[in-house]
Design an enzyme around this catalytic site. Structure first.
Site, PDB file in Angstrom:
ATOM      1  N   HIS A  74     -35.276 136.296  99.564  1.00  0.00           N
ATOM      2  CA  HIS A  74     -34.069 135.472  99.463  1.00  0.00           C
ATOM      3  C   HIS A  74     -32.904 136.369  99.063  1.00  0.00           C
ATOM      4  O   HIS A  74     -33.044 137.254  98.222  1.00  0.00           O
ATOM      5  CB  HIS A  74     -34.245 134.377  98.412  1.00  0.00           C
ATOM      6  CG  HIS A  74     -35.250 133.343  98.775  1.00  0.00           C
ATOM      7  ND1 HIS A  74     -35.038 132.395  99.743  1.00  0.00           N
ATOM      8  CD2 HIS A  74     -36.511 133.109  98.297  1.00  0.00           C
ATOM      9  CE1 HIS A  74     -36.093 131.609  99.846  1.00  0.00           C
ATOM     10  NE2 HIS A  74     -37.014 132.023  98.984  1.00  0.00           N
ATOM     11  N   CYS A 134     -38.929 133.357 103.849  1.00  0.00           N
ATOM     12  CA  CYS A 134     -39.878 132.706 102.954  1.00  0.00           C
ATOM     13  C   CYS A 134     -40.741 131.704 103.739  1.00  0.00           C
ATOM     14  O   CYS A 134     -41.552 132.100 104.556  1.00  0.00           O
ATOM     15  CB  CYS A 134     -39.149 132.063 101.773  1.00  0.00           C
ATOM     16  SG  CYS A 134     -40.227 131.692 100.366  1.00  0.00           S
TER      17      CYS A 134
END
Length: 581
Positions: free
Chosen positions: A517, A357
């Protein structure tokens, strides 16, 4: 409602355990936290974002996470600024004074409206809502317009259990002092105490418990023991240690001296030893629960690398750059610590590097924030290891995804979620190791582009009568997600694609980046990534973090049933139910 004398008193854990206990007893129970402030979050089935702790509590109750479980989430991007997420959608970033100061009236009114709307919807569906407070109800400077603790409890007229952590010391002062700072009506609302994290002989504590009950006129509902190696998703704080006796990875502190010595050790010289994995810890690190499967792996020597290791990184096989709530500021922090030089050295010695991310964005050429979404508007130069450029956009991507990870000739199934404002441009012909599609969501989900409409809450009705729990049974089986549907492509959110390639793998096969994630949550994918990083097949198998989560919730529930007086707890709510009538 469970409120704590301090932060980290055990509120989240107690609510999670109670959710599992009553779920095992066959009751329809759901978690609820009016307002949370945390950087670990999760994507819900209805396309929103809530605190990670409420997602865990939902799992404990046998439910999929949904936005109503945490209608207001604050995600700090600096010491004085936070992103406001109401009913799952990011609305704006406000300075601290707008939340808590004299100018906070408008925000708190809108937030309470959203909180009560979510509360009412859940009340119509479930027998019992287990509510978690935030911080402490005795923060007298934050009392006016409170929506997180007693302000909410007084509005919906619910009883309160007060929990305190004895392991930190001063537990009686915490409980009596907190009670003393409450108003008379709030004091009456507190129905009992729970003392958490006790070590030693309980008989040595008994005289103090007797005094506490006599002094306050309120019962002690239980004393919970300190649970070693209880591995549950952290709400926000980093987990610093794990128990090696439980088969978990050892988290070694890293000193500058040991870092220098280890950094001179090449990967080939470490053959046959446990894989060395490190995670950079910058000020606005987010969703570090991504690394729980690595922390708990029996053949990984795991460490968090904080600011005390300026300019020095230990000798590692795998270095990880986690997510961030303020990517450009944390990238500047990396340079201030001279970690950029340490990363370059790590790569020269043959180590592998993964960015997730915000960490993925840092590995690119540039990060632009023209709207000032996370900090002051501007553009920052990235570390330059991957050929991508990123621009932060107002519309946040919130997706539950599943698919395939491909590394070399091997592949593995993956599943996880994406939470990011960045839209990254990747040149054609680059190697993208992931093939993803969106997992199905609820048919009545909130639109991905429109925030949930906040309406006036209906009149709060009487809670369902609490009956004696049925015979304990096995927890309900958590079903698989619905059939996958189409999702928006990351680089062009307006376009719809059934399947998309995601992430980047460097040409030299040393560096990997992804928005996903939960990259390590699938044991199959975790093993593939660790093999890519240098782990041999003889070094054991990856931890199934989802199975581990269920086992730990059951372990927690067993402890609560042993050490809490559930007759008193049930009677508290029976009396409340009769009082409402």
């Amino acid at each position: 409602m469970v409120q704590g004398t301090t932060s980290d008193a055990g509120k989240s854990t107690l609510v999670a355990g109670l959710c599992r206990v009553f779920h095992r007893h066959g009751q329809r129970v759901a978690p609820f936290k009016p307002q949370n402030m945390a950087l670990n979050s999760a994507v819900t089935r209805d396309g929103g974002e809530i605190g990670r702790a409420q997602a865990l509590q939902a799992v404990a109750a046998g439910l999929e996470p949904r936005i109503d479980f945490n209608p207001v989430l604050l995600k700090p991007s600096s010491d004085t600024k936070a992103q406001v997420i109401i009913q799952g959608k990011a609305l704006t970033s406000l300075e601290a004074a707008a939340f808590f100061g004299p100018e906070s009236r408008d925000y708190k009114a809108a937030a309470m409206q959203a909180v009560l709307a979510s509360w009412h919807r859940l009340q119509q569906e479930f027998d019992w809502l287990l509510i978690e407070g935030a911080g402490s109800p005795a923060e007298i400077n934050l009392r006016q317009g409170d929506i997180a603790n007693m302000g909410f409890a007084e509005t919906v007229d619910c009883p309160v259990i007060l929990i305190a952590d004895i392991d930190k010391g001063g537990v009686f002062a915490h409980l009596v002092g907190t009670l003393a700072l409450l108003s008379e009506s709030e004091q009456a609302r507190v129905k009992g105490f729970v003392i958490n994290r006790f070590r030693g002989d309980i008989s040595l504590l008994q005289s103090g418990l007797d005094w506490l009950e006599a002094h306050t006129g309120k019962p002690v509902l239980g004393v919970l023991p300190y649970l070693d190696a209880l591995h549950l998703d952290a709400e926000d704080a980093l987990v610093q240690t794990t128990a090696q006796s439980q088969g978990a990875a050892t988290e070694q502190p890293v000193t500058a001296q040991s870092a220098r010595a280890q950094s001179e050790t090449t990967q080939s010289e470490r053959t046959g030893t446990r894989l060395r994995v490190g995670v950079l810890v910058y000020p606005r690190i987010s969703n570090h629960t991504d690394f729980d499967p690595l922390r708990l792996h029996p053949d990984i020597e795991f460490c968090y690398i904080g600011p005390t290791h300026q300019g020095e990184l230990p000798g590692l096989d795998l270095l990880l750059l986690p997510g961030s709530k303020n990517v450009r500021a944390d990238l500047a922090f990396i340079r201030q610590q001279s970690w950029d030089k340490g990363i370059a050295r790590h790569l020269r010695y043959g180590g592998k590097l993964i960015g997730i991310c915000g960490g993925f964005q840092m590995l690119g050429h540039s990060i632009a924030d023209p709207l000032g979404l996370e900090d002051l508007p501007g553009t920052s130069q990235g570390l330059g290891y991957l050929p991508l450029t990123t621009e932060l956009q107002a519309e946040k991507q919130l997706l539950n995804v599943s698919g395939t990870l491909r590394l070399g000739q091997s592949s593995a199934s993956v599943s996880g979620y994406e939470i990011h404002c960045g839209a990254s441009r990747i040149p054609d012909q680059c190697t993208q190791p992931l093939l993803l599609n969106e997992r199905g969501s609820d048919a009545n989900s909130v639109s991905a582009t429109e925030p949930a409409k906040i309406t006036e809450p209906a009149k709060i009705t009487e809670p369902a009568k609490i009956t004696e729990p049925a015979k304990i049974t096995e927890p309900a089986k958590i079903t698989k997600p619905a059939k996958t549907t189409k999702l928006a492509k990351i680089t062009v959110p307006a376009q719809i694609a059934a399947v998309r390639s995601e992430g980047l793998l460097s040409e030299d096969n040393q560096i990997l980046g992804s928005y996903l994630h939960g990259l390590f949550d699938s044991p199959e994918a975790c093993e593939l990534l660790l093999a890519w990083a240098g782990m041999t097949a003889s070094q054991g198998h990856a931890v199934d973090i989802n199975q581990q989560r269920q086992q730990q919730l059951d372990r927690l529930a067993d402890v609560l049933e042993q050490h809490l007086d559930f007759n008193k707890i049930i009677n508290i709510f029976k009396e409340e139910d009769q009082g409402d009538r």
